[in-house]
Design an enzyme around this catalytic site. Structure first.
Site, PDB file in Angstrom:
ATOM      1  N   HIS A 265      22.630   5.592  40.352  1.00 35.47           N
ATOM      2  CA  HIS A 265      21.876   6.630  39.827  1.00 35.47           C
ATOM      3  C   HIS A 265      21.462   7.559  40.979  1.00 35.47           C
ATOM      4  O   HIS A 265      20.716   8.466  40.921  1.00 35.47           O
ATOM      5  CB  HIS A 265      20.664   5.991  39.303  1.00 35.47           C
ATOM      6  CG  HIS A 265      20.686   5.235  38.213  1.00 35.47           C
ATOM      7  ND1 HIS A 265      20.756   3.707  37.758  1.00 35.47           N
ATOM      8  CD2 HIS A 265      20.600   5.547  36.834  1.00 35.47           C
ATOM      9  CE1 HIS A 265      21.082   3.511  36.731  1.00 35.47           C
ATOM     10  NE2 HIS A 265      20.710   4.465  35.837  1.00 35.47           N
TER      11      HIS A 265
ATOM     12  N   GLU B 177      27.151   7.595  35.578  1.00 37.64           N
ATOM     13  CA  GLU B 177      26.004   8.469  35.285  1.00 37.64           C
ATOM     14  C   GLU B 177      25.830   9.780  35.236  1.00 37.64           C
ATOM     15  O   GLU B 177      25.006  10.283  34.589  1.00 37.64           O
ATOM     16  CB  GLU B 177      25.121   7.515  36.607  1.00 37.64           C
ATOM     17  CG  GLU B 177      24.355   6.168  36.343  1.00 37.64           C
ATOM     18  CD  GLU B 177      23.538   6.254  35.023  1.00 37.64           C
ATOM     19  OE1 GLU B 177      22.967   7.077  34.634  1.00 37.64           O
ATOM     20  OE2 GLU B 177      23.768   5.473  34.431  1.00 37.64           O
TER      21      GLU B 177
ATOM     22  N   TYR C 146      31.334   0.391  36.506  1.00 35.89           N
ATOM     23  CA  TYR C 146      29.936   0.847  36.685  1.00 35.89           C
ATOM     24  C   TYR C 146      29.418   0.216  38.029  1.00 35.89           C
ATOM     25  O   TYR C 146      28.420  -0.557  38.328  1.00 35.89           O
ATOM     26  CB  TYR C 146      28.949  -0.002  35.700  1.00 35.89           C
ATOM     27  CG  TYR C 146      27.640   0.676  35.442  1.00 35.89           C
ATOM     28  CD1 TYR C 146      27.395   2.102  35.029  1.00 35.89           C
ATOM     29  CD2 TYR C 146      26.344   0.288  35.866  1.00 35.89           C
ATOM     30  CE1 TYR C 146      26.424   2.866  34.777  1.00 35.89           C
ATOM     31  CE2 TYR C 146      25.221   0.990  35.761  1.00 35.89           C
ATOM     32  CZ  TYR C 146      25.183   2.191  35.188  1.00 35.89           C
ATOM     33  OH  TYR C 146      23.978   2.900  35.058  1.00 35.89           O
TER      34      TYR C 146
HETATM   35 ZN   LIG Z   1      22.576   6.140  32.625  1.00 38.45          ZN
END
Ligand SMILES: [Zn+2]
Length: 350
Positions: free
Chosen positions: A271, A193, A184
């Site tokens: 993100h 994501e 991540y």
């Molecule tokens: Zn997410």
């Protein structure tokens, strides 16, 4: 289940950070409270599941049979909270609880009916949700074992159960966690994501039976109130165009590798740079046409489940994998061509 190094929250930290600095007094306080709760959860994350009694007693079900358990935290932070709607029970009249129940169901339906996957783990894991978490909490998350939804502040954010694709996104994190150990951070984190957005939007499109032309390719429509200059949280079709508001800042997502954002924030922009693979999926799906879940969704799903998807995969490795999978499923034809061209058009492969 793989250990996660970050709590999968639907709102990226930079969004609440901006609100904590640029909102008016009430919004600053609420954003700070939400961020503090996120951090607290991040630290406590492994202890959450063990304390849950529902998780211990809820049984896995036979293939094709869904098992939902929706709870209320009653504005507290104890998980999973009080059970208010179990599988098969009537509507509660609590909008958030009934939305959570319906959208957990829609997510199960996509994975079962389209990909023959029996719940998140493929083995009938009960779907557990908690609504009314915290006071005006501005986020939703998957904690590794269940979904949690805040009520929002009512000024910037509505309740977090409002958008079907947000529920789909968060549960997809569970699926991703079971299939890969995609780190991540950086590009592998942005892929993580993006995959959550891809399956989130497929949940929405499958539920509405929308073709690629009918779909809006937006994530989180309805999450922002009318007071905000925003159409959604993200746009897969035009990353960077979802919002531009004084209290929130501007949507920072790029849609091409030339605009890739190098940052240490948000785990290396997970993100933010997810906009690039998101747009690749949109381009591939619209070029292939029809219903996105039928072919492009199948290609992305098989790539997600492929042993060749390593935990450190970057965009170009994932791109190559989807091109290979497209050929494996449909031969050398329009599907493989469209997938390849999509990744070329976002600058990931030459
Ligand atoms: Zn997410």
């Amino acid at each position: 289940m793989h250990a996660r190094n970050c709590l999968a929250c639907v709102l990226p930290p930079y969004l609440l950070d901006h609100l904590a600095k640029h909102g008016h007094a009430r919004l600053r306080t609420l954003a700070q409270n939400s961020l503090a709760l996120d951090n607290q959860l991040r630290l406590r994350r492994t202890a959450i599941g063990r304390a849950s009694t529902t998780l211990a007693t809820a049984r896995n079900t036979p293939p094709g049979q869904i098992s939902r358990h929706v709870h209320t935290a009653e504005s507290g932070s104890q998980l999973p909270g009080r059970l208010i709607r179990a599988e098969g029970q009537a509507t509660t009249g609590d909008v958030a609880a009934d939305e959570a129940y319906a959208y957990l169901g829609a997510t199960y339906e996509l994975f079962w009916e389209v990909f023959q996957r029996h719940s998140i783990d493929g083995a009938g894991l009960p779907l557990i949700g908690t609504v009314h978490y915290g006071q005006n909490y501005e986020n939703a998350f998957w904690n590794g074992e269940q979904m949690v939804f805040g009520d929002g502040d009512g000024e910037i954010f509505n309740r977090f159960t409002i958008a079907i694709d947000i529920v789909g996104h968060e549960l997809a994190h569970g699926v991703i966690e079971h299939e890969t150990s995609l780190a991540y951070k950086g590009q592998s984190g942005a892929l993580n994501e993006s995959l959550a957005d891809v399956f989130g939007t497929l949940v929405k499109q499958y539920h509405a039976k929308h073709s690629v032309e009918q779909a809006d390719w937006l994530i989180g429509v309805g999450l922002f109130t009318d007071e905000v200059k925003a159409t959604a949280l993200r746009s897969m079709k035009a990353p960077g165009s979802a919002y531009d508001d004084p209290a929130l800042g501007k949507d920072p997502q790029p849609g091409h590798m030339r605009d890739y954002v190098d940052t240490t924030e948000d785990n290396g922009g997970v993100h933010i740079n997810s906009g690039i693979p998101n747009r690749a999926f949109y381009l591939a799906a619209t070029a292939i046409g029809g219903y996105a879940w039928e072919k492009s969704g199948r290609i992305w799903y098989e790539a997600l489940c492929d042993e060749g998807l390593w935990d450190t995969a970057d965009f170009s490795q994932f791109a190559a994998l989807t091109v290979d999978v497209a050929e494996r499923l449909y031969g050398v034809g329009v599907e493989q061509q469209s997938v390849r061209q999509a990744w070329v058009d976002v600058g990931v492969i030459a």
